[in-house]
Enzyme design. Structure first.
Site, PDB file in Angstrom:
ATOM      1  N   ASP A  24      -8.291  11.734   9.286  1.00 35.51           N
ATOM      2  CA  ASP A  24      -7.243  10.866   9.863  1.00 35.51           C
ATOM      3  C   ASP A  24      -5.562  11.194   9.694  1.00 35.51           C
ATOM      4  OD1 ASP A  24      -9.546   9.378  10.379  1.00 35.51           O
ATOM      5  OD2 ASP A  24      -8.852   7.359   9.081  1.00 35.51           O
ATOM      6  N   GLU A  72      -8.906   7.767  13.330  1.00 34.56           N
ATOM      7  CA  GLU A  72      -9.639   6.585  13.474  1.00 34.56           C
ATOM      8  C   GLU A  72      -8.964   5.786  14.717  1.00 34.56           C
ATOM      9  OE1 GLU A  72      -8.324   4.054   9.880  1.00 34.56           O
ATOM     10  OE2 GLU A  72      -8.728   2.125  11.104  1.00 34.56           O
ATOM     11  N   LYS A 125     -13.853   8.035  15.019  1.00 36.26           N
ATOM     12  CA  LYS A 125     -14.491   6.768  14.078  1.00 36.26           C
ATOM     13  C   LYS A 125     -13.776   5.668  14.346  1.00 36.26           C
ATOM     14  CE  LYS A 125     -12.105   8.054   9.887  1.00 36.26           C
ATOM     15  NZ  LYS A 125     -11.478   6.533   9.485  1.00 36.26           N
ATOM     16  N   LYS A 128     -13.411   2.659   8.732  1.00 38.42           N
ATOM     17  CA  LYS A 128     -12.716   3.335   7.759  1.00 38.42           C
ATOM     18  C   LYS A 128     -13.662   4.714   7.291  1.00 38.42           C
ATOM     19  CE  LYS A 128      -9.589   0.186   8.052  1.00 38.42           C
ATOM     20  NZ  LYS A 128      -8.476   0.632   8.980  1.00 38.42           N
ATOM     21  N   VAL A 153      -5.690  11.133   4.821  1.00 41.77           N
ATOM     22  CA  VAL A 153      -5.160   9.705   4.513  1.00 41.77           C
ATOM     23  C   VAL A 153      -6.002   8.547   5.000  1.00 41.77           C
ATOM     24  CG1 VAL A 153      -2.799  10.800   4.703  1.00 41.77           C
ATOM     25  CG2 VAL A 153      -3.902   9.495   6.635  1.00 41.77           C
ATOM     26  N   THR A 154      -6.000   7.363   4.511  1.00 49.47           N
ATOM     27  CA  THR A 154      -5.325   7.266   3.153  1.00 49.47           C
ATOM     28  C   THR A 154      -6.170   7.353   1.907  1.00 49.47           C
ATOM     29  OG1 THR A 154      -5.461   4.647   3.131  1.00 49.47           O
ATOM     30  CG2 THR A 154      -3.382   5.737   4.244  1.00 49.47           C
ATOM     31  N   CYS A 158      -9.530   5.125   3.912  1.00 46.67           N
ATOM     32  CA  CYS A 158     -10.450   6.041   4.774  1.00 46.67           C
ATOM     33  C   CYS A 158     -11.149   7.209   3.890  1.00 46.67           C
ATOM     34  CB  CYS A 158      -9.837   6.452   6.160  1.00 46.67           C
ATOM     35  SG  CYS A 158      -9.827   5.116   7.085  1.00 46.67           S
ATOM     36  N   GLN A 198     -16.194   8.170 -14.973  1.00 49.02           N
ATOM     37  CA  GLN A 198     -17.521   8.096 -15.381  1.00 49.02           C
ATOM     38  C   GLN A 198     -18.531   9.242 -15.016  1.00 49.02           C
ATOM     39  OE1 GLN A 198     -19.518   3.895 -14.732  1.00 49.02           O
ATOM     40  NE2 GLN A 198     -17.468   3.884 -13.443  1.00 49.02           N
TER      41      GLN A 198
HETATM   42  C1  C5J Z   1      -6.760   5.222   6.849  1.00 47.14           C
HETATM   43  C2  C5J Z   1      -6.130   2.671   7.344  1.00 47.14           C
HETATM   44  N1  C5J Z   1      -7.176   6.152   7.688  1.00 47.14           N
HETATM   45  N2  C5J Z   1      -5.610   2.723   5.966  1.00 47.14           N
HETATM   46  N3  C5J Z   1      -6.688   3.967   7.751  1.00 47.14           N
HETATM   47  O1  C5J Z   1      -6.957   5.004   5.823  1.00 47.14           O
HETATM   48  O2  C5J Z   1      -5.961   1.986   7.931  1.00 47.14           O
END
Ligand code: C5J
Length: 219
Positions: A24, A72, A125, A128, A153-154, A158, A198
Site C-alpha cells: 500500500d 488498498e 485488495k 487491510k 504502510v501502515t 495493513c 515471544q
Molecule cells: C493501510 C490504512 N494501508 N491504515 N491502510 O494501512 O487504512
C-alpha cells in the site's frame, strides 16, 4: 543460505523461495494533501520509508527476485467496500488526487519512486490484509515462495494484518523496520515489538541495510 541478524533471532532464508511484499505505498496514504493527511496525519512518518525501500527494491531486483505490490482500494461503484468501512466516510469521496481509495484514480496508485515494474504483480485488495478477498495465496504458490519480506504502510494496520494472515498460512515473515511506517511513532515502535515478541510470535524484524548485506554476502 543468507542469514539476517534480526529480532528475536536470525532469519534464515533461501532467496529462491522468498518474495518481497510492498504494501500500500499509495499516493492517498503518503503524499501531502492526500487522504492520509486530510485525516490529520503526519505523512512524513510514512514518506521516510520511500528512500530505503527504493534502495531495497533496486537490490532485490538486481538478484532477479520476485516483488509483489499491493494497493488498498475499491471498485468505482464501491460494491466491494464493506458498509461499516463506508460509513466511516472518506472512501469514494472526492479528494485532492481523485476519488479516495478508488481503483483507477491517481491517489490510489503507488508513488512514482516505487512504481512496479511491468513483470511485477500488483494485488488490489479491499481489506487491510493482503490475503483477504485477493489472489495473493495463488500468486505466492506459483512463485514457490515459502518466506516473505514485508514492507509498506501502515505498520500497525495493513502490514500487521497481512503478516498475521501470512503467519497463519505458514509463511515466515521478516518485517523491515525502516521500510514500514506508521503515522504514529508509538504505534511504529510497539507494532514492531509485537511482531517479534515471544520468540517471533508472528514474524522477525530487521532493517533493510542488514538484509541487503546478507544478500550480498551469499554472492
Ligand atoms: C493501510 C490504512 N494501508 N491504515 N491502510 O494501512 O487504512
Amino acid at each position: 543460505m543468507p542469514s539476517v541478524d534480526a529480532l528475536p533471532h536470525p532469519f534464515t532464508f533461501d532467496p529462491a523461495e522468498t518474495a518481497l511484499l510492498v504494501i500500500d505505498m499509495q499516493r492517498d496514504f503518503l503524499l501531502p494533501g492526500g487522504f492520509g493527511e486530510s485525516l490529520g496525519n503526519d505523512v512524513s512518518q510514512l514518506s521516510r520509508t520511500i528512500e530505503p525501500l527504493s534502495a531495497l527494491l533496486a537490490a532485490w531486483r538486481s538478484y532477479g527476485l520476485p516483488v509483489i505490490h499491493t494497493r488498498e482500494g475499491h471498485l468505482p461503484d464501491l460494491s466491494d467496500c464493506p458498509p461499516a468501512k463506508l460509513r466511516k466516510g472518506g472512501i469514494g469521496e472526492q479528494g485532492a488526487f481523485g476519488r479516495i481509495l478508488v481503483r483507477g484514480e491517481y491517489g490510489h496508485d503507488i508513488v512514482d519512486e516505487l512504481a512496479p515494474l511491468e513483470d511485477e504483480v500488483v494485488i488490489d485488495k479491499p481489506g487491510k490484509g493482503a490475503f483477504y478477498a485477493t489472489e495473493l495465496s495463488e500468486v505466492i504458490e506459483k512463485l514457490g515462495a515459502k518466506k516473505l519480506v514485508v514492507t509498506g504502510v501502515t505498520t500497525e494496520v495493513c502490514v500487521h494484518t497481512t503478516v498475521r494472515e501470512a503467519n497463519d498460512r505458514g509463511f515466515d515473515c521478516l518485517v523491515l523496520s525502516d521500510c514500514v511506517g506508521s503515522y504514529f511513532p508509538e504505534f511504529q515502535r510497539v507494532g514492531l515489538e509485537m511482531i517479534a515478541a515471544q520468540g517471533a510470535i508472528f514474524g522477525w524484524v530487521a532493517d533493510s541495510p542488514t538484509l541487503i548485506a546478507a544478500l550480498q554476502e551469499q554472492k
